[in-house]
Scaffold this active site. Structure first.
Site, PDB file in Angstrom:
ATOM      1  N   CYS A  11       0.877  -1.172   0.000  1.00  0.00           N
ATOM      2  CA  CYS A  11       0.000   0.000   0.000  1.00  0.00           C
ATOM      3  C   CYS A  11       0.916   1.224   0.000  1.00  0.00           C
ATOM      4  CB  CYS A  11      -1.003  -0.007   1.160  1.00  0.00           C
ATOM      5  SG  CYS A  11      -0.302   0.138   2.797  1.00  0.00           S
ATOM      6  N   CYS A  86      -2.302   1.960  -4.224  1.00  0.00           N
ATOM      7  CA  CYS A  86      -1.147   2.784  -4.594  1.00  0.00           C
ATOM      8  C   CYS A  86      -1.130   3.088  -6.083  1.00  0.00           C
ATOM      9  CB  CYS A  86       0.166   2.175  -4.123  1.00  0.00           C
ATOM     10  SG  CYS A  86       0.505   0.518  -4.676  1.00  0.00           S
ATOM     11  N   CYS A  90       2.765   2.008  -7.580  1.00  0.00           N
ATOM     12  CA  CYS A  90       3.255   0.659  -7.282  1.00  0.00           C
ATOM     13  C   CYS A  90       4.127   0.173  -8.432  1.00  0.00           C
ATOM     14  CB  CYS A  90       2.094  -0.320  -7.104  1.00  0.00           C
ATOM     15  SG  CYS A  90       1.262  -0.148  -5.533  1.00  0.00           S
TER      16      CYS A  90
END
Length: 132
Positions: A11, A86, A90
């Protein structure tokens, strides 16, 4: 005997959702799972609310650290990488499977709402372990 399943939970801050996911993977998966968590922009701390929510279930989250993706890439490749909110932040990690979970960030929630998110994560982790 099959090898351990390696799962990475990601996250943004690595202080709530991914930390609890890592904990539940260890709780529900036991010795069959190697669980990791990281943040795309780690806060450096595990949220005291997350620590309190997991303590209610008998898990000590205070021993966890908020980590960056660079700190966990040494454990790749993963069987699954699970991202939570995210989005584009990410980065890619070597994995067999990529999963995006739509889980609200409980950071500013009151304890009752926070625990609802915690329990949602527990159920999602159980489902994931059954699929791997």
């Amino acid at each position: 005997m099959p090898s351990k399943k390696k799962i990475l939970f990601v996250c943004v801050e690595n202080s709530n959702r991914s930390q609890m996911s890592q904990a539940f993977a260890s709780i529900h998966g036991g010795a069959d799972v190697a669980a990791y968590s990281a943040g795309s922009k780690p806060s450096g701390i595990v949220n005291p609310k997350a620590i309190a929510a997991m303590k209610e279930l008998g898990y000590d989250l205070s021993v966890h650290d908020s980590k960056s993706l660079q700190e966990v890439e040494q454990y790749a490749p993963f069987d699954a990488v699970v991202t939570m909110g995210c989005g584009d932040a990410c980065p890619w990690m070597p994995a067999k499977k990529f999963i995006e979970w739509q889980i609200p960030d409980p950071k500013h929630m009151d304890p009752a709402e926070f625990n609802q998110v915690r329990d949602m994560i527990s159920e999602k982790v159980k489902q994931l372990l059954a699929e791997l």
